[in-house]
Design a protein around this motif. Structure first.
Motif, mmCIF file in Angstrom:
data_model
loop_
_atom_site.group_PDB
_atom_site.id
_atom_site.type_symbol
_atom_site.label_atom_id
_atom_site.label_comp_id
_atom_site.label_asym_id
_atom_site.label_seq_id
_atom_site.Cartn_x
_atom_site.Cartn_y
_atom_site.Cartn_z
ATOM 1 N N GLY A 16 0.851 -1.196 0.000
ATOM 2 C CA GLY A 16 0.000 0.000 0.000
ATOM 3 C C GLY A 16 0.880 1.237 0.000
ATOM 4 O O GLY A 16 1.820 1.331 0.795
ATOM 5 N N ILE A 40 4.231 -1.147 -3.080
ATOM 6 C CA ILE A 40 3.214 -1.702 -4.000
ATOM 7 C C ILE A 40 1.920 -0.925 -3.785
ATOM 8 O O ILE A 40 1.376 -0.929 -2.671
ATOM 9 N N VAL A 92 -4.829 5.872 -4.933
ATOM 10 C CA VAL A 92 -3.821 6.356 -5.869
ATOM 11 C C VAL A 92 -2.534 6.527 -5.052
ATOM 12 O O VAL A 92 -2.603 6.586 -3.815
ATOM 13 N N SER A 275 0.295 -1.337 4.748
ATOM 14 C CA SER A 275 0.002 0.100 4.825
ATOM 15 C C SER A 275 -1.075 0.462 3.806
ATOM 16 O O SER A 275 -0.921 1.400 3.043
HETATM 17 C C1 LIG Z 1 -12.013 12.474 0.296
HETATM 18 C C2 LIG Z 1 -11.144 12.710 1.500
HETATM 19 C C3 LIG Z 1 -11.056 13.996 2.054
HETATM 20 C C4 LIG Z 1 -10.258 14.212 3.181
HETATM 21 N N1 LIG Z 1 -10.051 15.482 3.631
HETATM 22 C C5 LIG Z 1 -9.145 15.703 4.627
HETATM 23 C C6 LIG Z 1 -8.755 17.025 4.987
HETATM 24 O O1 LIG Z 1 -9.179 18.010 4.379
HETATM 25 N N2 LIG Z 1 -7.873 17.184 6.035
HETATM 26 C C7 LIG Z 1 -7.385 16.120 6.721
HETATM 27 O O2 LIG Z 1 -6.630 16.330 7.689
HETATM 28 N N3 LIG Z 1 -7.710 14.847 6.373
HETATM 29 C C8 LIG Z 1 -8.539 14.626 5.328
HETATM 30 N N4 LIG Z 1 -8.811 13.347 4.921
HETATM 31 C C9 LIG Z 1 -8.239 12.217 5.690
HETATM 32 C C10 LIG Z 1 -6.808 11.825 5.354
HETATM 33 O O3 LIG Z 1 -6.484 12.137 4.030
HETATM 34 C C11 LIG Z 1 -6.653 10.327 5.628
HETATM 35 O O4 LIG Z 1 -7.005 10.080 6.980
HETATM 36 C C12 LIG Z 1 -5.243 9.809 5.414
HETATM 37 O O5 LIG Z 1 -4.796 10.140 4.137
HETATM 38 C C13 LIG Z 1 -5.184 8.290 5.629
HETATM 39 O O6 LIG Z 1 -3.846 7.856 5.487
HETATM 40 P P1 LIG Z 1 -3.438 6.307 5.573
HETATM 41 O O7 LIG Z 1 -1.972 6.236 5.397
HETATM 42 O O8 LIG Z 1 -4.005 5.705 6.801
HETATM 43 O O9 LIG Z 1 -4.185 5.593 4.367
HETATM 44 P P2 LIG Z 1 -4.317 6.002 2.837
HETATM 45 O O10 LIG Z 1 -3.683 7.315 2.592
HETATM 46 O O11 LIG Z 1 -5.745 5.835 2.484
HETATM 47 O O12 LIG Z 1 -3.437 4.921 2.069
HETATM 48 C C14 LIG Z 1 -3.839 3.606 1.773
HETATM 49 C C15 LIG Z 1 -3.298 3.252 0.388
HETATM 50 O O13 LIG Z 1 -3.358 1.849 0.202
HETATM 51 C C16 LIG Z 1 -3.781 1.571 -1.129
HETATM 52 N N5 LIG Z 1 -4.364 0.223 -1.122
HETATM 53 C C17 LIG Z 1 -5.540 -0.164 -0.569
HETATM 54 N N6 LIG Z 1 -5.682 -1.490 -0.705
HETATM 55 C C18 LIG Z 1 -4.574 -1.946 -1.347
HETATM 56 C C19 LIG Z 1 -4.138 -3.233 -1.768
HETATM 57 N N7 LIG Z 1 -4.867 -4.353 -1.530
HETATM 58 N N8 LIG Z 1 -2.959 -3.325 -2.423
HETATM 59 C C20 LIG Z 1 -2.192 -2.213 -2.666
HETATM 60 N N9 LIG Z 1 -2.560 -0.978 -2.282
HETATM 61 C C21 LIG Z 1 -3.736 -0.865 -1.616
HETATM 62 C C22 LIG Z 1 -4.740 2.692 -1.458
HETATM 63 O O14 LIG Z 1 -4.873 2.844 -2.845
HETATM 64 C C23 LIG Z 1 -4.076 3.876 -0.759
HETATM 65 O O15 LIG Z 1 -3.176 4.544 -1.615
HETATM 66 C C24 LIG Z 1 -9.583 13.105 3.795
HETATM 67 C C25 LIG Z 1 -9.672 11.836 3.225
HETATM 68 C C26 LIG Z 1 -10.427 11.635 2.085
HETATM 69 C C27 LIG Z 1 -10.497 10.250 1.488
#
Ligand SMILES: Cc1cc2nc3c(=O)[nH]c(=O)nc-3n(C[C@H](O)[C@H](O)[C@H](O)COP(=O)(O)OP(=O)(O)OC[C@H]3O[C@@H](n4cnc5c(N)ncnc54)[C@H](O)[C@@H]3O)c2cc1C
Length: 631
Positions: A16, A40, A92, A275
């Motif tokens: 991820g 990945i 993405v 991740s």
């Molecule tokens: C529409 C939207 C608006 C938001 N607005 C705000 C804001 O204005 N301010 C703020 O503070 N926060 C905001 N957030 C929240 C914040 O962006 C998220 O909490 C944060 O980005 C989550 O990070 P993460 O590392 O946990 O997961 P993510 O950043 O979601 O990363 C997970 C990644 O894993 C990938 N993935 C999933 N499954 C698989 C798989 N099986 N194999 C390979 N890859 C995979 C996904 O494509 C993704 O790229 C928003 C979120 C969204 C979606």
């Protein structure tokens, strides 16, 4: 472009490539360019893609056709009036940071202490919150000591900074007794303030991939940092309980029809990091044999580690997006983008500053007065006294205003619903040329009592998981009460602004005929308000028990995700539902960590991008230390 070398083994494989993963991988690669790292990622590369780097275009990623967004379908839930919600997340490179609304919001320091995990208290994490940012907001009264000045993520007001509507909104807030502060994001702020943005002063989105990964790949000095894109991780591969690699396959929705879709494996010599975010990481663990043994056996998955907490403790912030008609001009809302009025290529050519704007200019972190607490009944009062009274920096409600028509995160997403509200709203608006622009006031509960869960239903990585959001499902209805109160509070504030041009009945509660809480049509003062005192002269609205019921029904019919999912692989003791320990190691395994918001055990009083960046920074420190690196 993928730079994966088939057949090669990597020291660390990230399953991820979202927010936290980009931070950790970037920091580790910078600390030791000889360390080989593979990320990945299921989605596309985001490099220099204007749909991602241009703040004003962020709405386009919420459309059901977006190739940058993952949509998780939940089950129908009684607490939501039988609705089955869709929770969207980033899909993405850069994950949520590539598509989010760029609203700068930091957790309260007390939230970190409330994790109750060694090494994750405020003394440990606030330095990392400073390390990650370069803060260039120069408003008077901001204490720069609580901000960073040399981190990869630039925080500014951006190039389109509309002082007059901001001051109007803040004066209205002050007139109803909400404290107006210079900096709500200093780890303890309560009240309302202008909103800084994850946008550079020149107007570019600050996502984790562009700020932590792409510069390293481009500089030619980090040949061991590799990307494998448009590829879905199926599971972690084990030798006994030692994680030794990752099994993956091309992302079916993005792969050409004639491409080789057979699963393949890559070896990880030192570490596998899961991740994939709160809604996908637990599924990868379960497919890998880590989860509740009964569930795994029922799906014929050999058990590697019996951890019943995997996929439990799902949390989000429960939100209402409440649209109001406004007197704002075409340059003061993003309706021009949402409706396709703005000639985007021309705007790029003209260097129109509106492109560098997310339209989120005002934020709030609210607490309640004793009278407001008492008005919500004895059960609410008891909970408030227990959880908030002695925690003066803990907000009951968060607010973010979006200057555009947005009546819910899924209004632009849910094809079957084809949101009639929006169509009706636009029809009304077309007839009413005097007030053609909107502001949507987003209210969201920071510490919901309700919990949900997500679990796999099959070994097949493309089978949808069973997702229960749990929104508004707490036993005593405390979460719904908070939103009923919040609806009234923001209504009291916004009708005292000069921007206010009335309400649209179709996207507000159905108050009964003759109710004193009925809708107001135009601005409350024809010539506009001047001072705060002027605004105080407007009497408060009165609500009876029927009105309260109408608002509660409205909340249950309209509550949505705030896109702030967390908690499904929580840090903490195994016997208390924990999935990972303080160093993010998955219990019962070796060489396997989880690094994303799924590890956060208790909710935070803020939007969650900052906390995800902090998780990434903290993981880099932990892994770096284990590898003998200084990060
Ligand atoms: C529409 C939207 C608006 C938001 N607005 C705000 C804001 O204005 N301010 C703020 O503070 N926060 C905001 N957030 C929240 C914040 O962006 C998220 O909490 C944060 O980005 C989550 O990070 P993460 O590392 O946990 O997961 P993510 O950043 O979601 O990363 C997970 C990644 O894993 C990938 N993935 C999933 N499954 C698989 C798989 N099986 N194999 C390979 N890859 C995979 C996904 O494509 C993704 O790229 C928003 C979120 C969204 C979606």
């Amino acid at each position: 472009m993928s730079t994966f070398e088939p057949g090669r083994e990597y020291d660390i494989v990230f399953a991820g490539g979202g927010t936290a993963a980009c931070v950790t991988a970037g920091r580790l690669s910078a600390a030791d360019p000889s360390l080989s790292i593979l990320i990945i990622e299921r989605g596309h590369n985001n490099l220099d893609d204007p749909a991602i780097t241009t703040p004003a275009l962020f709405f386009t990623n919420y459309a059901p056709t977006s190739q940058y967004t993952l949509f998780y379908q939940a089950k129908s839930e009684p607490s939501l009036d039988g609705r089955a919600r869709i929770i969207s997340t980033g899909g993405v490179l850069g994950g949520g940071s590539s598509i989010n609304a760029m609203m700068y919001s930091r957790a309260q320091g007390a939230d970190f202490d409330n994790f109750k995990v060694e090494g994750w208290g405020k003394e440990d994490l606030i330095p990392l919150a400073k390390k990650l940012e370069t803060f260039t907001v120069n408003e008077p009264g901001i204490n720069k000591a609580v901000h960073g000045s040399s981190g990869p993520i630039h925080i500014s007001m951006g190039p389109h900074d509309l002082k007059e509507p901001q001051q109007d909104f803040l004066a209205a807030a002050e007139s109803v007794g909400i404290p107006v502060v210079n900096d709500l994001q200093n780890f303890e702020g309560i009240g309302m303030s202008t909103s800084a943005k994850y946008i550079s002063p020149e107007g570019k989105r600050q996502d984790a991939a562009h700020q932590y990964i792409h510069p390293l790949i481009a500089d030619g000095k980090h040949p061991n940092l590799h990307l494998l894109l448009e590829t879905r991780v199926r599971r972690v591969v084990f030798s006994g309980t030692q994680a030794v690699g990752v099994e993956f396959e091309p992302e079916a929705s993005l792969a050409p029809e004639d491409s080789d879709k057979a699963p393949k494996t890559v070896q990880a010599k030192k570490l596998v990091v899961v991740s994939s975010g709160t809604l996908s990481s637990p599924s990868i663990l379960e497919r890998s044999g880590i989860g509740a043994a009964d569930l795994l056996r029922s799906l014929d998955i050999p058990v590697v580690s019996n951890i019943p907490g995997v996929g439990e403790n799902y949390q989000d912030h429960h939100s209402l997006f409440i649209p109001y008609k406004t007197t704002l001009t075409a340059e003061q809302t993003l309706d021009c983008v949402a409706r396709g009025e703005l000639d985007i290529p021309q705007a790029f050519q003209d260097k129109n500053t509106i492109l560098g704007w997310n339209s989120v200019d005002i934020v709030g972190k609210w607490r309640m007065t004793p009278e407001e607490v008492a008005s919500l009944g004895p059960e609410f009062k008891e909970a408030y006294e227990r959880d908030y009274e002695n925690n003066p920096t803990k907000p009951v409600m968060l607010l973010g205003s979006i200057a555009a028509l947005l009546s819910g995160p899924n209004t632009l997403v849910n094809e079957e619903e084809k949101n009639e509200d929006i169509e009706t709203a636009e029809a009304i608006e077309a007839k009413d040329k005097k007030s053609p622009r909107f502001t949507s006031l987003g209210l969201y509960t920071p510490y919901p009592y309700s919990r949900g869960s997500i679990h796999i239903t099959s070994q097949d990585a493309s089978a949808p998981p069973k997702l229960i959001t749990g929104f508004l499902s707490d036993e005593h209805g405390l979460d719904v009460k908070k939103l009923v109160w919040g609806y009234k509070k923001i209504r009291d504030v916004y009708r005292r602004t000069n921007a206010y041009a009335g309400e649209l009945a179709v996207v507000h509660p159905k108050f009964k005929a003759g109710s004193k809480a009925a809708f107001a049509k135009g601005p409350l003062r024809k010539n506009g308000f001047g001072s705060v005192q002027d605004r105080q002269e407007i009497p408060p609205l009165e609500y009876d028990s029927d009105d309260d019921r109408a608002i509660e029904e409205y909340v249950r019919e309209r509550v949505e995700t705030t896109w702030h999912s967390l908690g499904t692989c929580k840090m903490g003791a195994n016997e208390k539902g924990g999935v990972v320990d303080k160093d993010l190691n998955v219990y019962g395994t070796e060489g396997l960590k989880v690094v994303d918001l799924s590890v956060i055990p208790e909710n935070v009083g803020a939007n969650t991008y900052n906390t995800a960046l902090i998780v990434g920074e903290k993981a880099a420190v932990i892994i770096g230390k284990e590898l003998g690196l200084t990060v």
